[in-house]
Design a protein around this motif. Structure first.
Motif, PDB file in Angstrom:
ATOM      1  N   ALA A 132      -1.881  25.058  55.082  1.00 28.16           N
ATOM      2  CA  ALA A 132      -3.056  24.213  54.857  1.00 28.16           C
ATOM      3  C   ALA A 132      -3.103  23.070  55.859  1.00 28.16           C
ATOM      4  CB  ALA A 132      -3.041  23.671  53.426  1.00 28.16           C
ATOM      5  N   LEU A 133      -1.960  22.462  56.136  1.00 25.12           N
ATOM      6  CA  LEU A 133      -1.928  21.326  57.062  1.00 25.12           C
ATOM      7  C   LEU A 133      -2.221  21.763  58.496  1.00 25.12           C
ATOM      8  CD1 LEU A 133       1.190  19.481  55.621  1.00 25.12           C
ATOM      9  CD2 LEU A 133      -1.206  18.865  55.312  1.00 25.12           C
ATOM     10  N   VAL A 134      -1.690  22.908  58.882  1.00 25.71           N
ATOM     11  CA  VAL A 134      -1.974  23.435  60.219  1.00 25.71           C
ATOM     12  C   VAL A 134      -3.469  23.684  60.386  1.00 25.71           C
ATOM     13  CG1 VAL A 134      -1.712  25.481  61.680  1.00 25.71           C
ATOM     14  CG2 VAL A 134       0.308  24.387  60.698  1.00 25.71           C
ATOM     15  N   SER A 135      -4.092  24.255  59.375  1.00 22.43           N
ATOM     16  CA  SER A 135      -5.537  24.515  59.433  1.00 22.43           C
ATOM     17  C   SER A 135      -6.322  23.218  59.541  1.00 22.43           C
ATOM     18  CB  SER A 135      -5.977  25.304  58.200  1.00 22.43           C
ATOM     19  OG  SER A 135      -5.373  26.579  58.170  1.00 22.43           O
ATOM     20  N   LEU A 136      -5.913  22.198  58.787  1.00 23.17           N
ATOM     21  CA  LEU A 136      -6.608  20.912  58.837  1.00 23.17           C
ATOM     22  C   LEU A 136      -6.520  20.278  60.223  1.00 23.17           C
ATOM     23  CD1 LEU A 136      -5.667  19.221  55.442  1.00 23.17           C
ATOM     24  CD2 LEU A 136      -7.913  20.012  56.158  1.00 23.17           C
ATOM     25  N   VAL A 137      -5.334  20.293  60.803  1.00 17.60           N
ATOM     26  CA  VAL A 137      -5.163  19.685  62.115  1.00 17.60           C
ATOM     27  C   VAL A 137      -5.951  20.462  63.172  1.00 17.60           C
ATOM     28  CG1 VAL A 137      -3.502  19.103  63.927  1.00 17.60           C
ATOM     29  CG2 VAL A 137      -2.928  18.690  61.534  1.00 17.60           C
ATOM     30  N   GLN A 138      -5.920  21.786  63.087  1.00 14.28           N
ATOM     31  CA  GLN A 138      -6.694  22.595  64.026  1.00 14.28           C
ATOM     32  C   GLN A 138      -8.185  22.299  63.908  1.00 14.28           C
ATOM     33  OE1 GLN A 138      -5.163  26.472  62.803  1.00 14.28           O
ATOM     34  NE2 GLN A 138      -4.160  26.708  64.778  1.00 14.28           N
ATOM     35  N   GLY A 155       4.849  14.455  67.437  1.00 15.59           N
ATOM     36  CA  GLY A 155       5.137  14.408  66.012  1.00 15.59           C
ATOM     37  C   GLY A 155       6.501  13.814  65.730  1.00 15.59           C
ATOM     38  N   SER A 156       6.600  13.144  64.603  1.00 17.55           N
ATOM     39  CA  SER A 156       7.871  12.573  64.154  1.00 17.55           C
ATOM     40  C   SER A 156       8.233  13.163  62.806  1.00 17.55           C
ATOM     41  CB  SER A 156       7.744  11.047  64.048  1.00 17.55           C
ATOM     42  OG  SER A 156       8.871  10.492  63.384  1.00 17.55           O
ATOM     43  N   ASP A 157       9.486  13.613  62.667  1.00 15.12           N
ATOM     44  CA  ASP A 157       9.967  14.068  61.370  1.00 15.12           C
ATOM     45  C   ASP A 157       9.056  15.173  60.826  1.00 15.12           C
ATOM     46  OD1 ASP A 157      11.892  13.509  59.066  1.00 15.12           O
ATOM     47  OD2 ASP A 157       9.997  13.051  58.075  1.00 15.12           O
ATOM     48  N   TYR A 158       8.445  14.993  59.659  1.00 16.86           N
ATOM     49  CA  TYR A 158       7.633  16.042  59.060  1.00 16.86           C
ATOM     50  C   TYR A 158       6.395  16.336  59.902  1.00 16.86           C
ATOM     51  CZ  TYR A 158       6.086  19.027  55.255  1.00 16.86           C
ATOM     52  OH  TYR A 158       5.736  20.123  54.512  1.00 16.86           O
ATOM     53  N   GLY A 159       5.864  15.328  60.590  1.00 21.73           N
ATOM     54  CA  GLY A 159       4.738  15.568  61.483  1.00 21.73           C
ATOM     55  C   GLY A 159       5.117  16.520  62.606  1.00 21.73           C
ATOM     56  N   ALA A 160       6.357  16.397  63.115  1.00 21.87           N
ATOM     57  CA  ALA A 160       6.836  17.317  64.148  1.00 21.87           C
ATOM     58  C   ALA A 160       7.059  18.709  63.573  1.00 21.87           C
ATOM     59  CB  ALA A 160       8.116  16.784  64.771  1.00 21.87           C
ATOM     60  N   LEU A 161       7.456  18.782  62.300  1.00 23.42           N
ATOM     61  CA  LEU A 161       7.615  20.080  61.656  1.00 23.42           C
ATOM     62  C   LEU A 161       6.284  20.827  61.622  1.00 23.42           C
ATOM     63  CD1 LEU A 161       9.568  21.965  60.156  1.00 23.42           C
ATOM     64  CD2 LEU A 161       8.982  20.767  58.039  1.00 23.42           C
ATOM     65  N   ILE A 162       5.224  20.116  61.284  1.00 26.26           N
ATOM     66  CA  ILE A 162       3.886  20.704  61.347  1.00 26.26           C
ATOM     67  C   ILE A 162       3.570  21.103  62.792  1.00 26.26           C
ATOM     68  CG2 ILE A 162       1.413  20.268  60.990  1.00 26.26           C
ATOM     69  CD1 ILE A 162       2.276  18.214  58.836  1.00 26.26           C
ATOM     70  N   GLY A 163       3.994  20.253  63.729  1.00 26.46           N
ATOM     71  CA  GLY A 163       3.754  20.520  65.140  1.00 26.46           C
ATOM     72  C   GLY A 163       4.365  21.833  65.604  1.00 26.46           C
ATOM     73  N   LEU A 196       2.119  24.541  64.578  1.00 24.75           N
ATOM     74  CA  LEU A 196       0.914  24.540  65.412  1.00 24.75           C
ATOM     75  C   LEU A 196       1.190  25.209  66.752  1.00 24.75           C
ATOM     76  CD1 LEU A 196      -0.335  20.937  64.627  1.00 24.75           C
ATOM     77  CD2 LEU A 196      -1.706  23.004  64.304  1.00 24.75           C
ATOM     78  N   LEU A 197       2.342  24.924  67.340  1.00 24.67           N
ATOM     79  CA  LEU A 197       2.699  25.528  68.618  1.00 24.67           C
ATOM     80  C   LEU A 197       2.823  27.040  68.516  1.00 24.67           C
ATOM     81  CD1 LEU A 197       3.177  22.727  69.885  1.00 24.67           C
ATOM     82  CD2 LEU A 197       5.346  23.609  70.776  1.00 24.67           C
ATOM     83  N   GLN A 198       3.387  27.489  67.422  1.00 22.36           N
ATOM     84  CA  GLN A 198       3.560  28.925  67.248  1.00 22.36           C
ATOM     85  C   GLN A 198       2.219  29.639  67.084  1.00 22.36           C
ATOM     86  OE1 GLN A 198       5.327  30.311  63.587  1.00 22.36           O
ATOM     87  NE2 GLN A 198       6.344  32.019  64.611  1.00 22.36           N
ATOM     88  N   ARG A 199       1.286  29.000  66.371  1.00 20.21           N
ATOM     89  CA  ARG A 199       0.043  29.680  66.024  1.00 20.21           C
ATOM     90  C   ARG A 199      -1.043  29.544  67.082  1.00 20.21           C
ATOM     91  NH1 ARG A 199      -0.279  28.669  59.457  1.00 20.21           N
ATOM     92  NH2 ARG A 199       1.982  28.825  59.149  1.00 20.21           N
ATOM     93  N   SER A 200      -1.075  28.414  67.779  1.00 22.52           N
ATOM     94  CA  SER A 200      -2.103  28.243  68.808  1.00 22.52           C
ATOM     95  C   SER A 200      -1.525  27.474  69.999  1.00 22.52           C
ATOM     96  CB  SER A 200      -3.328  27.521  68.244  1.00 22.52           C
ATOM     97  OG  SER A 200      -2.958  26.269  67.681  1.00 22.52           O
ATOM     98  N   PRO A 201      -0.603  28.078  70.736  1.00 21.89           N
ATOM     99  CA  PRO A 201       0.047  27.366  71.848  1.00 21.89           C
ATOM    100  C   PRO A 201      -0.922  26.936  72.934  1.00 21.89           C
ATOM    101  CG  PRO A 201       0.557  29.718  71.898  1.00 21.89           C
ATOM    102  CD  PRO A 201      -0.106  29.454  70.588  1.00 21.89           C
ATOM    103  N   GLN A 202      -2.039  27.649  73.063  1.00 20.39           N
ATOM    104  CA  GLN A 202      -3.005  27.310  74.106  1.00 20.39           C
ATOM    105  C   GLN A 202      -3.684  25.968  73.857  1.00 20.39           C
ATOM    106  OE1 GLN A 202      -3.373  29.646  71.804  1.00 20.39           O
ATOM    107  NE2 GLN A 202      -5.293  29.165  70.750  1.00 20.39           N
ATOM    108  N   THR A 203      -3.592  25.447  72.635  1.00 24.58           N
ATOM    109  CA  THR A 203      -4.249  24.187  72.286  1.00 24.58           C
ATOM    110  C   THR A 203      -3.469  22.977  72.789  1.00 24.58           C
ATOM    111  OG1 THR A 203      -5.111  25.257  70.291  1.00 24.58           O
ATOM    112  CG2 THR A 203      -5.213  22.852  70.353  1.00 24.58           C
ATOM    113  N   ALA A 254       8.349  24.988  54.500  1.00 32.18           N
ATOM    114  CA  ALA A 254       7.883  24.756  55.871  1.00 32.18           C
ATOM    115  C   ALA A 254       8.961  25.096  56.894  1.00 32.18           C
ATOM    116  CB  ALA A 254       7.445  23.299  56.034  1.00 32.18           C
ATOM    117  N   CYS A 255      10.213  24.954  56.509  1.00 33.18           N
ATOM    118  CA  CYS A 255      11.319  25.270  57.419  1.00 33.18           C
ATOM    119  C   CYS A 255      11.642  26.757  57.455  1.00 33.18           C
ATOM    120  CB  CYS A 255      12.583  24.508  57.018  1.00 33.18           C
ATOM    121  SG  CYS A 255      12.507  22.727  57.340  1.00 33.18           S
TER     122      CYS A 255
END
Length: 324
Positions: free
Chosen positions: A52-58, A73-81, A84-91, A188-189
């Motif tokens: 859900a968070l990845v979709s929101l950020v995208q 990203g820091s801590d949990y924000g980097a975890l979301i990051g 994001l890198l895995q799903r849409s690296p071109q972004t 998430a991990c």
């Protein structure tokens, strides 16, 4: 554009020094994740999943009209990051992860290291359904002291900054969103299929005083990254960008290759030194969440703010500083 995603327990304010530093040369955006600060805290647990968070950020990046940005990203924000890198690296042109190795490596640390299980015992406490909220309400779980106490004693967090954190997390309900995020930590991990090699250039930053991670945690990421730098900031704990902002700013600037705009930085410093314009006051006054955007930039940002308002129910507190 540089997009900043905060960790736990932080909010957009933890990026204030980076926003001030890069706003003269880059379009800088810092978000409160759902349930943090004044952003809406969804009731449903599935609203806090990493999907859900990845979709929101995208969606947010898309609404801002950007095809690509730098992600920090820091801590949990980097975890979301990482997701994001895995799903849409071109972004993403570059990725900076502070205090957060790859998700599968983080899970391995939490799962196999008894030493670091003890160091991160709060992570396990936060998984319980109601006890953390009960302890916070009774004053028996001082999370902010545990997270920032050492940095405050060493003078790495100013009294003004500490007041900002105390204000943001002053009520029991201020913790419901953050704890909901923490309850998704292990999910998430848990990468079912860790990437073989991520091609986005990546900078990994850790604090030398961060006892929650083993010293080699970031180096374990190297087999999964094509282009990677690793930097340890010696006199910093987990919240490196808060404790050592100048060093982190230099690392980011060197990594992404932008040059400081000295005249505008001096002008911004002069503006902030004016009477009655303390950083905390400007951050909180009027509930607007603007930090020094300035009249010269205001008209150029209105159109984009109106567009971003489409996400208002999800991000009711979005902090932006824009520069053409």
């Amino acid at each position: 554009m540089i997009l900043f995603l905060h960790g736990f327990p932080e909010f957009w304010y933890s990026w204030k020094q980076q926003m001030r530093e890069f706003s003269s040369t880059e379009w800088v955006v810092a978000l409160d994740l759902p349930g943090y600060g004044d952003s809406e805290g969804p009731v449903r647990a599935d609203a806090y999943t990493v999907d859900a968070l990845v979709s929101l950020v995208q969606e947010f990046i898309s609404l801002l009209g950007r095809d690509q940005c730098v992600l920090v990203g820091s801590d949990y924000g980097a975890l979301i990051g990482w997701h994001l890198l895995q799903r849409s690296p071109q972004t993403f042109s570059h990725f900076v992860s502070i205090s957060q190795p790859l998700p599968n490596i983080m899970l391995d640390i939490l799962d196999k290291s008894v030493h670091h299980k003890l160091k991160q015992w709060r992570c396990y406490l936060y998984q319980l359904p109601w006890l953390p909220e009960y302890l916070i309400a009774g004053g028996d779980l001082d999370i902010l002291c545990a997270e920032y106490g050492d940095a405050q004693r060493r003078g790495r967090i100013s009294p003004e900054d500490m007041q900002a954190y105390l204000f943001a997390f002053s009520r029991t309900e201020d913790w419901r969103g953050p704890l909901s995020h923490q309850r998704q930590l292990f999910a998430a991990c848990n990468w079912a299929s860790p990437p073989d090699r991520l091609a986005v250039p990546t900078l990994l930053v850790s604090g030398g005083r961060d006892r929650s991670l083993p010293v080699d945690a970031m180096y374990r990421c190297l087999p999964h990254l094509v282009d990677c730098r690793i930097q340890m900031v010696t006199d910093a704990g987990r919240h490196v960008q808060v404790e050592q902002p100048a060093q982190v700013n230099n690392l980011i600037r060197d990594f992404i290759g932008v040059l400081p705009d000295e005249p505008e930085r001096q002008l911004a410093a002069a503006d902030e030194s004016g009477p009655g314009r303390s950083l905390l006051g400007r951050a909180l006054e009027g509930g607007q969440g603007w930090l020094g955007a300035g009249n010269a930039l205001y008209n150029r940002t209105v159109e984009r703010i109106n567009t971003a308002a489409a996400l208002g129910e999800r991000y009711t507190r979005t902090v932006m500083m824009l520069q053409d």
